[in-house]
Design a protein around this motif. Structure first.
Motif, PDB file in Angstrom:
ATOM      1  N   LYS A   1     -30.199  -5.696 -10.942  1.00  7.24           N
ATOM      2  CA  LYS A   1     -30.180  -7.159 -10.964  1.00  7.24           C
ATOM      3  C   LYS A   1     -31.588  -7.655 -11.300  1.00  7.24           C
ATOM      4  N   LYS A   2     -31.665  -8.598 -12.243  1.00  8.94           N
ATOM      5  CA  LYS A   2     -32.946  -9.145 -12.651  1.00  8.94           C
ATOM      6  C   LYS A   2     -33.373 -10.239 -11.679  1.00  8.94           C
ATOM      7  N   LEU A   3     -34.636 -10.173 -11.222  1.00  6.30           N
ATOM      8  CA  LEU A   3     -35.192 -11.149 -10.292  1.00  6.30           C
ATOM      9  C   LEU A   3     -36.464 -11.752 -10.870  1.00  6.30           C
ATOM     10  N   HIS A   4     -36.719 -12.995 -10.527  1.00  2.70           N
ATOM     11  CA  HIS A   4     -37.952 -13.662 -10.941  1.00  2.70           C
ATOM     12  C   HIS A   4     -38.743 -14.039  -9.690  1.00  2.70           C
ATOM     13  N   CYS A   5     -40.016 -13.628  -9.647  1.00  4.64           N
ATOM     14  CA  CYS A   5     -40.849 -13.927  -8.489  1.00  4.64           C
ATOM     15  C   CYS A   5     -42.314 -13.895  -8.905  1.00  4.64           C
ATOM     16  N   CYS A   6     -43.091 -14.823  -8.377  1.00  3.16           N
ATOM     17  CA  CYS A   6     -44.536 -14.879  -8.649  1.00  3.16           C
ATOM     18  C   CYS A   6     -44.839 -14.974 -10.145  1.00  3.16           C
ATOM     19  N   GLY A   7     -43.960 -15.657 -10.891  1.00  5.96           N
ATOM     20  CA  GLY A   7     -44.170 -15.819 -12.324  1.00  5.96           C
ATOM     21  C   GLY A   7     -43.897 -14.573 -13.135  1.00  5.96           C
ATOM     22  N   ARG A   8     -43.283 -13.582 -12.517  1.00  7.80           N
ATOM     23  CA  ARG A   8     -42.978 -12.332 -13.208  1.00  7.80           C
ATOM     24  C   ARG A   8     -41.485 -12.023 -13.099  1.00  7.80           C
ATOM     25  N   SER A   9     -41.044 -11.140 -13.986  1.00  5.24           N
ATOM     26  CA  SER A   9     -39.651 -10.699 -13.963  1.00  5.24           C
ATOM     27  C   SER A   9     -39.588  -9.243 -13.526  1.00  5.24           C
ATOM     28  N   TYR A  10     -38.674  -8.961 -12.611  1.00  4.87           N
ATOM     29  CA  TYR A  10     -38.475  -7.603 -12.107  1.00  4.87           C
ATOM     30  C   TYR A  10     -37.019  -7.204 -12.257  1.00  4.87           C
ATOM     31  N   MET A  11     -36.791  -5.906 -12.326  1.00  2.56           N
ATOM     32  CA  MET A  11     -35.437  -5.379 -12.265  1.00  2.56           C
ATOM     33  C   MET A  11     -35.297  -4.656 -10.927  1.00  2.56           C
ATOM     34  N   ALA A  12     -34.442  -5.213 -10.071  1.00  3.08           N
ATOM     35  CA  ALA A  12     -34.131  -4.551  -8.808  1.00  3.08           C
ATOM     36  C   ALA A  12     -33.080  -3.490  -9.091  1.00  3.08           C
ATOM     37  N   MET A  13     -33.327  -2.239  -8.661  1.00  3.93           N
ATOM     38  CA  MET A  13     -32.433  -1.131  -8.975  1.00  3.93           C
ATOM     39  C   MET A  13     -32.090  -0.355  -7.719  1.00  3.93           C
ATOM     40  N   LEU A  14     -30.821  -0.028  -7.594  1.00  2.00           N
ATOM     41  CA  LEU A  14     -30.338   0.804  -6.495  1.00  2.00           C
ATOM     42  C   LEU A  14     -29.615   1.999  -7.095  1.00  2.00           C
ATOM     43  N   ASP A  15     -30.129   3.192  -6.820  1.00  2.00           N
ATOM     44  CA  ASP A  15     -29.547   4.425  -7.322  1.00  2.00           C
ATOM     45  C   ASP A  15     -28.434   4.865  -6.362  1.00  2.00           C
ATOM     46  N   LEU A  16     -27.201   4.902  -6.832  1.00  2.00           N
ATOM     47  CA  LEU A  16     -26.070   5.227  -5.965  1.00  2.00           C
ATOM     48  C   LEU A  16     -25.929   6.718  -5.691  1.00  2.00           C
ATOM     49  N   GLU A  17     -26.762   7.541  -6.308  1.00  2.00           N
ATOM     50  CA  GLU A  17     -26.767   8.970  -5.995  1.00  2.00           C
ATOM     51  C   GLU A  17     -27.766   9.272  -4.887  1.00  2.00           C
ATOM     52  N   THR A  18     -28.967   8.721  -5.005  1.00  2.00           N
ATOM     53  CA  THR A  18     -30.014   8.989  -4.011  1.00  2.00           C
ATOM     54  C   THR A  18     -30.189   7.844  -3.016  1.00  2.00           C
ATOM     55  N   HIS A  19     -29.664   6.679  -3.353  1.00  2.00           N
ATOM     56  CA  HIS A  19     -29.812   5.433  -2.596  1.00  2.00           C
ATOM     57  C   HIS A  19     -31.265   4.988  -2.472  1.00  2.00           C
ATOM     58  N   SER A  20     -32.085   5.430  -3.404  1.00  2.00           N
ATOM     59  CA  SER A  20     -33.440   4.915  -3.497  1.00  2.00           C
ATOM     60  C   SER A  20     -33.412   3.542  -4.160  1.00  2.00           C
ATOM     61  N   GLN A  21     -34.340   2.671  -3.751  1.00  2.00           N
ATOM     62  CA  GLN A  21     -34.431   1.325  -4.312  1.00  2.00           C
ATOM     63  C   GLN A  21     -35.777   1.161  -4.992  1.00  2.00           C
ATOM     64  N   ASP A  22     -35.779   0.350  -6.037  1.00  2.00           N
ATOM     65  CA  ASP A  22     -37.017   0.157  -6.778  1.00  2.00           C
ATOM     66  C   ASP A  22     -37.040  -1.260  -7.370  1.00  2.00           C
ATOM     67  N   MET A  23     -38.250  -1.799  -7.540  1.00  2.00           N
ATOM     68  CA  MET A  23     -38.444  -3.079  -8.229  1.00  2.00           C
ATOM     69  C   MET A  23     -39.385  -2.799  -9.397  1.00  2.00           C
ATOM     70  N   VAL A  24     -38.859  -2.799 -10.595  1.00  2.00           N
ATOM     71  CA  VAL A  24     -39.618  -2.443 -11.788  1.00  2.00           C
ATOM     72  C   VAL A  24     -40.048  -3.719 -12.511  1.00  2.00           C
ATOM     73  N   LEU A  25     -41.351  -3.834 -12.783  1.00  2.00           N
ATOM     74  CA  LEU A  25     -41.882  -4.978 -13.522  1.00  2.00           C
ATOM     75  C   LEU A  25     -41.427  -4.889 -14.972  1.00  2.00           C
ATOM     76  N   LEU A  26     -40.850  -5.992 -15.482  1.00  2.00           N
ATOM     77  CA  LEU A  26     -40.362  -6.038 -16.847  1.00  2.00           C
ATOM     78  C   LEU A  26     -41.426  -6.653 -17.764  1.00  2.00           C
ATOM     79  N   LYS A  27     -41.506  -6.140 -18.969  1.00  2.00           N
ATOM     80  CA  LYS A  27     -42.437  -6.676 -19.940  1.00  2.00           C
ATOM     81  C   LYS A  27     -41.907  -8.002 -20.477  1.00  2.00           C
ATOM     82  N   GLU A  28     -42.783  -8.973 -20.576  1.00  2.00           N
ATOM     83  CA  GLU A  28     -42.385 -10.306 -21.078  1.00  2.00           C
ATOM     84  C   GLU A  28     -42.214 -10.260 -22.597  1.00  2.00           C
TER      85      GLU A  28
END
Length: 245
Positions: A218-245
């Motif tokens: 799911k794409k999120l916007h915060c602090c003037g930046r765009s992130y992709m929130a990701m949940l891996d359904l195999e490992t259940h690890s979560q990550d917020m990846v900064l997207l390039k503008e």
């Protein structure tokens, strides 16, 4: 592997999964009795695939057990949408005494109840068109105001969880990390996944997420930046990846 289906994990690997109906004992435990009731809503209809799903997770590190219940209706009237899942979890100690109960008080916000005596009891009523739970004391007037919740129990299997999690629409089951690990530290606040902005530490509670292979995104916007929130359904690890503008 226990808790795995098609490489998707539905419980932490060291948790033991079972579906022992005797352990539920009609929701009557040595120190606690739970009455399931309803008000201003109908009973789940098993002919339409509506059940009270359940499974049991045992945590070997804490010596505790969590009985996970998921009440499923095909449709929620307010706000209107397909598929409605509302959870309540019963946590037991090594002697099968209830330590605490966590239930969905509405919109997947959680509420905690701890038995206060050697023998406690409450009513948990499913209320109105959004099917949230209301905790009530065991008194005659509340039995008059509510009706018994009639349901069929059904095993919450890995295959069923996988199907609910990967619906590519708003009908998708949003209870993911807390179903995977009911001892999650955020469990007593929300049943939803919690993502934290790496810049300002703002917390985001996830709703529907897009399915991309084995990941939910799911794409999120915060602090003037765009992130992709990701949940891996195999490992259940979560990550917020900064997207390039």
């Amino acid at each position: 592997m226990i808790g795995m289906t098609r490489s998707y994990s539905v419980a932490k690997q060291d948790y033991e999964i079972s579906h022992d109906r005797k352990a539920i004992s009609d929701l009557n435990f040595p120190n606690f009795k739970l009455y399931l009731r309803r008000a201003l809503c109908g009973n789940p209809n098993p002919n339409s695939g509506e059940f009270l799903f359940f499974r049991i997770l045992k945590n070997p590190h804490l010596g505790e057990t969590c009985i996970q219940f998921l009440l499923f209706y095909n449709f929620q009237k307010f706000p209107p949408h397909k598929h409605d899942y509302h959870a309540f979890f019963v946590f037991l100690d090594e002697k099968d005494h209830v330590k605490y109960l966590i239930y969905d008080k509405g919109h997947h916000w959680s509420q905690v109840f701890e038995p206060r005596s050697k023998r406690d009891e409450i009513i948990l009523a499913v209320v109105a068109w959004d099917h949230h739970y209301m905790r009530l004391p065991v008194k005659k007037k509340y039995f008059w105001l509510t009706r018994p919740l009639k349901f069929q129990l059904k095993e919450l299997t890995a295959k069923q969880i996988f199907r609910f999690w990967t619906i590519d629409s708003m009908a998708q089951l949003k209870i993911r990390s807390k179903l995977f690990d009911p001892w999650d530290l955020d469990m007593k606040m929300t049943f939803r996944d919690v993502f934290i902005c790496p810049s300002c530490q703002k917390r985001y509670l996830m709703d529907y997420m897009n399915l991309n292979g084995r990941k939910l995104e799911k794409k999120l916007h915060c602090c003037g930046r765009s992130y992709m929130a990701m949940l891996d359904l195999e490992t259940h690890s979560q990550d917020m990846v900064l997207l390039k503008e």
